[in-house]
Design a protein around this motif. Structure first.
Motif, PDB file in Angstrom:
ATOM      1  N   ASN A 143     -52.061 -67.780  28.078  1.00 60.40           N
ATOM      2  CA  ASN A 143     -52.167 -66.336  28.257  1.00 60.40           C
ATOM      3  C   ASN A 143     -53.361 -66.016  29.152  1.00 60.40           C
ATOM      4  N   LYS A 145     -54.610 -63.252  29.842  1.00 64.90           N
ATOM      5  CA  LYS A 145     -55.423 -62.155  29.327  1.00 64.90           C
ATOM      6  C   LYS A 145     -56.365 -62.609  28.203  1.00 64.90           C
ATOM      7  N   LEU A 146     -56.290 -63.892  27.873  1.00 62.86           N
ATOM      8  CA  LEU A 146     -57.129 -64.410  26.790  1.00 62.86           C
ATOM      9  C   LEU A 146     -57.963 -65.558  27.350  1.00 62.86           C
ATOM     10  N   SER A 147     -58.933 -65.218  28.209  1.00 64.73           N
ATOM     11  CA  SER A 147     -59.686 -66.256  28.911  1.00 64.73           C
ATOM     12  C   SER A 147     -60.954 -66.668  28.185  1.00 64.73           C
ATOM     13  N   PHE A 148     -61.350 -65.953  27.144  1.00 61.46           N
ATOM     14  CA  PHE A 148     -62.554 -66.259  26.361  1.00 61.46           C
ATOM     15  C   PHE A 148     -63.821 -66.214  27.211  1.00 61.46           C
ATOM     16  N   TYR A 270     -60.054 -73.091  27.932  1.00 57.97           N
ATOM     17  CA  TYR A 270     -59.142 -72.258  28.713  1.00 57.97           C
ATOM     18  C   TYR A 270     -59.141 -72.697  30.178  1.00 57.97           C
TER      19      TYR A 270
END
Length: 794
Positions: A143, A145-148, A270
């Motif tokens: 995802n 949008k979920l790069s941390f 990620y």
């Protein structure tokens, strides 16, 4: 940087301020200052301060010389500090961008950070196309949008470890003020002007703050950071450095990555695409620092519980190693998240079921089917609900949760002529037929009580039918019937035992229709429901045809009963032939409303062309003919071409000759007019058209001395496939004439202006032999002939 204490002279940024002050004292350019050396610096304008600053930049004096010169002129430390502040304020307003809240001092990321590209994620991934299920957690790092990525707009973490290239800001406020922007050098130190270097690398931001404040306290800021001193210091991290971490093992893209010093383990994972779904472990991810494992990350804690305790902040040269998975099991069927799950030692099937979100709403929970690999083959294991908490999964296990059966353990059904049909629970208080009907709020008024049926499921799952007299059961004349699970009780309606009742009305009525029968309906009621009489209706003769429903001995000569009524326009009924005035319709009656004998809607014909008064004309009587219509329109115009007159009926041309009709009105060609007839009287046409089997089909001008063959010549003559003897002529009035033959003589039809000459084509000969077929037949005949000759000669 602004300060009012003695240590400010050590800051290299404020040296020009002293120069400006000394230039003011020594050059005497500012008259007020020369006359009154002890005057306040507040008397100077901003323009004067800027001029002093420019002159100070050109001075070659050292800071110590500037301070001694100022003191010798009688200026106090307070005056010197005020001058420094004013010059610093002017520089700040002109050199730094301003916002509504003040000077922008935001934290920024390093520019050399690694970036993830989607195309890189497939590198090194071994796809197992035989699997249809997804490994649980594999979509976490897919995802975008979920790069941390770390949030820079947060307070500096107190456990942050300082390293080279970090920038530290020190703000001193209270009795003394000051501001220092310090960058950590490659050897791990920060340099405060005129103070020894302070080693801060490897310390947390909290430890570095304590060490810097202690050194500033030794350098002149007495009581800094101590309670009751009135002077406080705030140490923050402004610009942060980048660090390099290495990811090895079963990751999608192993390698060394440059991340922010605020970056975490999830951020690094990620960038590398996360664990390899086919081979990597999502639950045994080791973070190694100094050859020692400092944390083992279990991604299931984050995915299932949003627990980020394992998302630790990384340090330079940290290593993240993703181990191979040890145990993968499949859980499919009626669970909320069917997937392939990774199981750690000591976890049970109940734990795996929790990973899958538990049973679905329609899951069969009494047992789970397991397909387990053995050394040579597979075997089936049935796991009961009681074994879930103690059953230990093994590698390659495949668990399947079934679906509950589409049947009910305590259901009975009530259908038909009852107030509330539906499904009911077989329970205490609802165990018999009478109790079930009571629960359904009783029978409807149309219930047929002489017979009801129960469809019951037998032990072998076959169905049997039980019939009984429902009326007697409800009256207590027979015993109540106990119900069993899956019983279906049906109470018939009296309407279920007959065909649908209806009545029909036809004839001169506005809305002829077949409608549902209603008791106590009269003929007038039905006529009103059908919209009343049409204009041409004959109300004084309305017939009702009724079926003979009673059985009788023998065969009746009459098939129906007929009733006649006279109904006026106000729907008042007068019976005819001794019919009762209280007559009521019965099911299947058909009501006929007749049309008046002399009533007929207007019928019209159309005449146009070369007539005196073309247009639409109503047919006056049933004997009106074509000649009568010609007289009604006032006759023909002089240019009318009578031979070309066409009569069309129902869209087709009727071949007749208007010349014969006008000469002899009593001829048979003088047809009676019908509704929709069209008569067209054209002008004389000077064209003759030649079509069909001619070389050049065309239209030519009419010539009075030309005959049939002359017009064929005008069209180039016949084609090879023309049927010359079958030529015919179509005259403009629709009549046709063909070629007549007698023995060796033929008679061609005459040609009139506007005619069409048509030469038919010969039909295609589909049975004609080809050249090759003819040669083959001739060769065969020759061979047979030679053989016969040889036989005869012998």
């Amino acid at each position: 940087m602004r300060t009012t204490d003695k240590l400010s002279r050590f800051n290299h940024r404020i040296g020009p301020f002293y120069i400006g002050l000394v230039l003011l004292l020594l050059t005497g350019t500012y008259q007020a200052s020369a006359q009154a050396p002890r005057s306040r610096v507040d008397q100077l304008s901003d323009e004067d301060v800027q001029n002093f600053y420019k002159r100070a930049q050109a001075s070659g004096l050292s800071e110590a010389q500037i301070e001694q010169a100022a003191m010798s002129q009688g200026y106090t430390l307070d005056d010197i500090a005020k001058m420094r502040r004013r010059i610093n304020d002017l520089r700040t307003r002109t050199s730094q961008p301003q916002t509504e809240t003040g000077t922008v001092t935001g934290r920024t990321l390093p520019t050399d950070l690694s970036q993830r590209t989607d195309s890189s994620l497939t590198t090194g991934v071994r796809k197992d196309t035989s699997r249809k299920l997804q490994v649980f957690g594999a979509s976490l790092f897919e995802n975008a949008k979920l790069s941390f990525e770390p949030n820079l707009r947060i307070a500096t973490p107190r456990s942050y470890v300082v390293g080279p290239d970090d920038e530290i800001r020190i703000d001193i406020s209270g009795a003394s003020t000051g501001e220092f922007q310090l960058k950590v050098t490659p050897d791990g130190t920060v340099k405060v002007p005129n103070l020894p270097a302070i080693f801060v690398a490897g310390l947390t931001i909290e430890q570095a703050e304590q060490r810097i404040i202690a050194r500033l306290r030794q350098g002149g800021y007495q009581g800094l950071g101590q309670s009751g001193s009135g002077t406080t210091a705030n140490v923050t991290l402004t610009n942060i450095r980048s660090i390099r971490v290495t990811l090895v093992g079963e990751v999608v893209r192993p390698g060394t990555y440059t991340i922010s010093s605020l970056g975490t383990a999830f951020n690094a994972l990620y960038l590398a695409g996360g664990p390899n779904p086919e081979t990597g472990s999502f639950r045994k991810i080791n973070i190694i620092r100094g050859n020692r494992v400092i944390r083992t990350v279990d991604l299931y804690d984050f995915i299932l519980k949003a627990d980020q305790r394992d998302n630790v902040r990384l340090q330079d040269q940290d290593v993240i190693r993703v181990a191979d998975y040890e145990t993968h099991v499949e859980l499919t069927g009626q669970v909320r998240r069917p997937a392939i799950f990774e199981v750690l030692p000591g976890e049970t099937l109940k734990t795996v079921l929790g990973f899958a979100g538990g049973f679905a709403d329609d899951a069969y929970q009494a047992s789970i089917t397991l397909r387990r690999n053995t050394a040579r083959e597979r075997r089936i294991v049935t796991i009961t609900e009681e074994q879930l908490a103690s059953f230990i999964p093994q590698r390659g296990d495949k668990y399947f949760v079934g679906k509950i059966l589409e049947r009910y353990e305590n259901r009975v059904q009530l259908a038909g002529a009852v107030m509330r049909p539906g499904d009911y629970a077989l329970e205490p208080g609802l165990e018999t037929v009478k109790q079930l009907i009571g629960r359904g709020e009783g029978l409807r008024k149309d219930a047929f009580t002489n017979r009801a049926t129960i469809v019951r499921e037998r032990a072998d799952m076959d169905r049997e039918n039980l019939s009984f007299d429902l009326g007697k059961l409800l009256r207590g004349e027979i015993a109540d019937i106990p119900l069993q699970s899956q019983d279906s009780l049906t109470v018939l309606s009296i309407r279920d035992l007959r065909e649908p009742y209806y009545v029909t009305i036809e004839g001169a009525i506005n809305q002829p229709d077949t409608v549902a029968f209603v008791n106590n309906m009269t003929v007038a009621d039905l006529i009103a429901q059908a919209g009343g009489f049409q204009e041409g209706a004959k109300p004084n003769l309305v017939e009702v045809a009724r079926r003979i429903r009673q059985d009788s001995a023998g065969i009746r000569t009459t098939m129906l009963e007929i009733f006649r009524f006279s109904v006026d326009r106000n729907l008042q009924i007068t019976p005819i032939e001794s019919t009762s005035p209280e007559f009521r319709l019965q099911p299947f009656d058909i009501v006929y409303v007749r049309t008046s004998v002399n009533y007929e809607a207007q019928k019209q014909v159309t005449i146009y062309g070369e007539v005196m008064q073309p247009g639409n004309y109503a047919i006056y009587n049933r004997e009106e003919r074509i000649s009568d219509l010609i007289k009604r329109v006032g006759g023909l115009k002089p240019e009318a071409y009578i031979a070309g007159a066409q009569l069309r009926r129902m869209g087709q041309v009727v071949g007749n000759d208007l010349r014969n009709i006008l000469n002899d009105p009593g001829s048979e060609e003088n047809l009676l007019l019908q509704n929709g007839d069209t008569l067209f009287i054209p002008r004389r046409s000077e064209i003759v058209s030649v079509q069909g089997g001619v070389l050049n089909p065309s239209s030519v001008s009419f010539k009075g001395d030309y005959k049939f063959e002359d017009y064929i010549s005008e069209a180039g003559g016949y084609t090879e496939n023309a049927r010359k003897s079958k030529g015919y002529v179509v005259y403009p009035n629709g009549r046709k004439d063909r070629t007549h033959r007698f023995l060796f003589f033929s008679s061609r039809p005459t040609i009139e202006p506007g005619s069409t000459v048509i030469i038919p084509f010969k039909p295609l000969d589909t049975n004609r032999l080809t050249s090759a077929e003819r040669i083959g037949i001739f060769s065969l005949l020759a061979t047979v002939s030679i053989a016969l000759v040889n036989v005869l000669l012998r």
